[in-house]
Structures are given as C-alpha cells and as structure tokens.
Design an enzyme around this catalytic site. Sequence first.
Site, PDB file in Angstrom:
ATOM      1  N   SER A 180      59.178  34.285  23.750  1.00 22.30           N
ATOM      2  CA  SER A 180      60.163  33.297  23.377  1.00 22.30           C
ATOM      3  C   SER A 180      61.431  33.968  23.697  1.00 22.30           C
ATOM      4  O   SER A 180      62.054  34.955  23.800  1.00 22.30           O
ATOM      5  CB  SER A 180      60.395  33.900  21.345  1.00 22.30           C
ATOM      6  OG  SER A 180      61.698  32.955  20.536  1.00 22.30           O
ATOM      7  N   SER A 182      64.447  32.668  22.394  1.00 26.66           N
ATOM      8  CA  SER A 182      65.386  32.249  21.005  1.00 26.66           C
ATOM      9  C   SER A 182      66.139  33.807  20.934  1.00 26.66           C
ATOM     10  O   SER A 182      67.664  33.402  20.884  1.00 26.66           O
ATOM     11  CB  SER A 182      64.854  31.811  19.875  1.00 26.66           C
ATOM     12  OG  SER A 182      63.678  31.229  19.914  1.00 26.66           O
ATOM     13  N   LYS A 231      55.003  25.857  11.663  1.00 26.25           N
ATOM     14  CA  LYS A 231      55.703  24.489  11.909  1.00 26.25           C
ATOM     15  C   LYS A 231      55.426  23.330  10.283  1.00 26.25           C
ATOM     16  O   LYS A 231      56.012  23.002  10.247  1.00 26.25           O
ATOM     17  CB  LYS A 231      56.074  23.773  12.928  1.00 26.25           C
ATOM     18  CG  LYS A 231      56.838  24.570  13.682  1.00 26.25           C
ATOM     19  CD  LYS A 231      57.515  23.699  14.917  1.00 26.25           C
ATOM     20  CE  LYS A 231      57.832  24.421  16.177  1.00 26.25           C
ATOM     21  NZ  LYS A 231      58.161  23.540  17.110  1.00 26.25           N
ATOM     22  N   ALA A 292      49.629  16.539  19.410  1.00 23.85           N
ATOM     23  CA  ALA A 292      49.161  15.990  17.671  1.00 23.85           C
ATOM     24  C   ALA A 292      49.739  16.717  16.537  1.00 23.85           C
ATOM     25  O   ALA A 292      49.626  17.425  15.575  1.00 23.85           O
ATOM     26  CB  ALA A 292      48.023  15.607  17.359  1.00 23.85           C
TER      27      ALA A 292
HETATM   28  P1  ATR Z   1      52.954  23.506  17.504  1.00 28.22           P
HETATM   29  O1  ATR Z   1      52.976  22.978  15.955  1.00 28.22           O
HETATM   30  O2  ATR Z   1      54.037  23.392  18.496  1.00 28.22           O
HETATM   31  O3  ATR Z   1      53.269  21.745  18.073  1.00 28.22           O
HETATM   32  P2  ATR Z   1      50.004  23.210  17.285  1.00 28.22           P
HETATM   33  O4  ATR Z   1      50.773  22.582  15.726  1.00 28.22           O
HETATM   34  O5  ATR Z   1      49.496  24.395  17.496  1.00 28.22           O
HETATM   35  O6  ATR Z   1      51.187  23.277  17.603  1.00 28.22           O
HETATM   36  O7  ATR Z   1      49.804  22.065  18.769  1.00 28.22           O
HETATM   37  C1  ATR Z   1      49.099  22.467  19.604  1.00 28.22           C
HETATM   38  C2  ATR Z   1      48.928  20.630  20.592  1.00 28.22           C
HETATM   39  O8  ATR Z   1      48.597  21.554  21.574  1.00 28.22           O
HETATM   40  C3  ATR Z   1      48.003  20.235  19.487  1.00 28.22           C
HETATM   41  O9  ATR Z   1      48.419  19.060  19.519  1.00 28.22           O
HETATM   42  C4  ATR Z   1      46.229  20.503  20.133  1.00 28.22           C
HETATM   43  O10 ATR Z   1      45.352  19.649  20.485  1.00 28.22           O
HETATM   44  P3  ATR Z   1      44.650  19.516  19.659  1.00 28.22           P
HETATM   45  O11 ATR Z   1      45.421  19.518  18.496  1.00 28.22           O
HETATM   46  O12 ATR Z   1      43.054  19.032  20.037  1.00 28.22           O
HETATM   47  O13 ATR Z   1      44.287  21.412  19.148  1.00 28.22           O
HETATM   48  C5  ATR Z   1      47.129  21.005  21.530  1.00 28.22           C
HETATM   49  N1  ATR Z   1      46.779  21.963  22.713  1.00 28.22           N
HETATM   50  C6  ATR Z   1      46.629  23.597  22.705  1.00 28.22           C
HETATM   51  N2  ATR Z   1      45.722  23.473  23.910  1.00 28.22           N
HETATM   52  C7  ATR Z   1      45.132  22.220  24.139  1.00 28.22           C
HETATM   53  C8  ATR Z   1      44.169  22.585  25.300  1.00 28.22           C
HETATM   54  N3  ATR Z   1      43.562  23.764  25.765  1.00 28.22           N
HETATM   55  N4  ATR Z   1      43.287  21.645  25.476  1.00 28.22           N
HETATM   56  C9  ATR Z   1      44.521  19.937  25.428  1.00 28.22           C
HETATM   57  N5  ATR Z   1      45.192  20.262  24.174  1.00 28.22           N
HETATM   58  C10 ATR Z   1      45.914  21.667  23.482  1.00 28.22           C
END
Ligand code: ATR
Length: 441
Positions: A180, A182, A231, A292
């Site tokens: 981070s 931040s 979050k 998502a």
């Molecule tokens: P944040 O709160 O920062 O958005 P999160 O809630 O963990 O973090 O969401 C991570 C996002 O990245 C999700 O949309 C996740 O997809 P999934 O819902 O299918 O888990 C996506 N993501 C993370 N790793 C991924 C990967 N290897 N391939 C595709 N999507 C990924």
Amino acid sequence: MFKRFYPSEMKDSTYSIDFDALYKKGYRNVIFDIDNTLVRHGAPQTEQSLSFLKGLMDKGFGVLFLSNNKEPRVKSFNDPLGAKYIYRAGKPGVKGYLEAVEMLGGTVDNTLFVGDQLFTDVWGANRVGMHTILVKPIDKHEEIQIVLKRILEKPVLRSYARSLKKTSQFGLIGNPVSHSKSPLIHNTFAELRGDNLEYNLYQLEEQELGSALKRFKKLNFKGLNVTIPYKEKIIPFLCGVSETASKVGAVNTLKLTDKGYYGTNTDITGIKRTLRDKEIVVKGREGVVLGAGGAAKAAAYALYAEGAVKVYVVNRTFEKAQALCESLNTSFETDVFTALPLSGVPSLEKGFVCIQATSLGLKGEDALITEDSFYEKISAAMETVPMRTTDFCERCKEQGVKCTNGFSMLLYQAVEAYELWNSCVLNKEQIDIVRSKLENE
Ligand code: ATR
C-alpha cells in the site's frame, strides 16, 4: 524545519519554574537572560528577582547572567547579588554559552538556560545542547526591533504547540497491505500541513476484524481505511454507515465516534473525481465494470451516479456479478445494472467507458479479458489497482485507448478520507505534490 528553535519546555514566567524538581533531576546551574526574563527591559533588580535569585543560590544552584546588553547594564543588575555574568554575549552564538558553563564549573548537561527569545536565547542554548526553558516576556510593550522578532517567532511557536499535541493515529486494515501507498500519501499530507499524525499498515485475519476494531478504538485511532478483502465484511462491526455506502454495500473509510467506528465510502468520490479530472464523459454512455468485489461496487455506482445509461458488470464468478447488480438495482430503484457473463462480452457495443475493478494486476497478473476485440470498443478506461501500469492498462494503450492508472483513484479517495478525519480542505498544490510523489516513487 523549525525544530532547532523549539525550547525543551515553555513556562508562563521564570517565577513559575519548579527549580526544586529540576535540582532533583540533577541540574546545578542556571544561565539567565535578564531583560524581560527576570525583570522588565532595562529595569534594575527588583525585590522579587533578588529574593528569587538568592533563593536559587541558597538551594545550591550556580547562577550566571548571559546578556547581549552592555557591561554597565549587566554589571549593575548583578551587583546586589554577586553572581557571575557575561555581557555582549553574542547570543545566539555558542561562544558565550560555553564560556558560561566553564565559569560556572558545570557541564552542558547539568546547566539550564532560561530566556524569553527564541532566535537568540533558545536557539543558542539548543546549539550547545543545553536544556532550554522559554518564558513569556514580562513586558508586553517592547522595542520595535523586538516586536519584529516576535512576529517572526509566531509561526515557530504555533509549530511548537502543534508538536506538543499528542500524535493522532490512523491506518489501513486489509490483507495483504504491504504494497500500500496510503502511508506515503497520508504522512506526506500531514507533513505539508504540519499535522501531528501517523498512518501505518495493519494486516489482519478475517476472524480478528471485530476484536481489532475494539483495540483500535481503545487506542484512540481517529480513522482507518479498509482494503481488500474487507470492504464488505467490515460493515457488521461498525456503529453506522453513510447512506450511499450502505446502499452500495461497501465501506473503505472509518471515522471514530463516541459509539464506535462509522463507515463511509470515499472510493466512490475517488472514482467520480478521477472521471471528471480526466474529462471522461460518462453521461449518456454505457459503462462496463470488471470485477464484483468492493471496488467494483463503488465503480458501478459511480458510473450510474455520473449518468451512465447502462452499467454492465463482468466477473470471473458470474453469480457474484448477478448478486451485485440485483442489490444495486434494488437499492437505487433502477434497472441500469446488468450482470454479463464473460461469454457475453463480444456482444458489447463500441464506445463504452470501462473501469477495471478486479484485484488482477497487483501482482502483475494478466487482465480478466485478453481479447483485443474488447479493448477496441472502449472509449475511455480507468484502472483501480494502484500501480503505475497493469496488463489492463497496457492492453488499452495497445488499442489506442487512454487508460488512467489506479493512482488517481487512490489519491482522491485518500484526499476525501484525510479531509474527513482532520476536518480540513487540502489544496491543489498539496494534492499535486503527493500525486508526483506517487508517480515517481
Ligand atoms: P475488492 O474489495 O478490492 O474489490 P474483492 O472483494 O476481494 O476485493 O474482489 C476481488 C475481485 O477481483 C473479484 O471480482 C474477483 O473475482 P471473483 O468474484 O470471481 O473472486 C476478482 N479476482 C480476483 N482474482 C481473480 C482472478 N485470478 N481471476 C479473475 N478474477 C479475479
């Protein structure tokens, strides 16, 4: 910058200093400035000053007057007491102070300095490493050259007063957090504004969230940021959530209140400010969000709030995109949000605004979508992963599409959080300094 002028301590008057306590600490000598420290400017010994100084000598303190004034003034002040003195001392030069210590037969460490001026008395004593006590001037009506010095002293005294206030604690919770930026952002704003605060990183396991918040409250942390993957998960532990953050279902900023931590979502404002700043027109266009999770929720809502006619949500796990759209459509009583499976991406029409809101890119991973045909259709793009570039950004650029990197959203969400926590408004110059620090790190 002003630290060299800070006294070790400050008292209302020479006569309110607790010399007994200082004696117990091991101090054995006191060097005094005379004018406005012991008596009014140019005044002879008074009954008060004489009995006070005699009392000090009786306690066992060596006393010496160190004055920039001429000999007749300093000598006549010393005569009734018979202590030691140095006239035309050349303060803030160090020579007079060192000579004084020698005349007193003491050391720099067991000698105190008491005076009323920062740029002469205190600065000189600090230069030799002596314990310095600044006192308020006795006479409020001073000569013009001293009045001018007092004006210059004011910012130093303000800065000194701020430094005395307890350091306020802030931080980021998430997992992982080590990447981070931040702390760099918040600590630089604090430095630029002269705020006494500290911002640190705290990596937490999910089962620790509730107990950690209690600990942070106990330690009086004024504010916290929340990042992946908490979050949404943090919400049940909060005492309240802003209306928008509650409808969006994601929180990234917490502010301490009497009841506990209150949650807001400055990611949304961070995205909106970036879109406006980069002159990305959303109104009347379609929007596409990749991901998502919490960041995707903020991105989808920001596109809707900026006037997108349709917001498609594309995610690896389609059900999560569906749930997100359903929840936003219900909260905002609309049907703008539509989940799109990866297989439906080719059906998108050219000219949409795209926000990359998966966590892909943080560790150099490929983007969620790798087909050129997708990037060809984007009108403008924005990344939320806070890196100088990501595979998504590179693919946009290859197709001639302007892509704003994630630093912009990171910066603006931090600006909003900093302003909320410290009840202030950061100016453009301060924001630009931090922006260039981020880009050049
Ligand atoms: P944040 O709160 O920062 O958005 P999160 O809630 O963990 O973090 O969401 C991570 C996002 O990245 C999700 O949309 C996740 O997809 P999934 O819902 O299918 O888990 C996506 N993501 C993370 N790793 C991924 C990967 N290897 N391939 C595709 N999507 C990924």
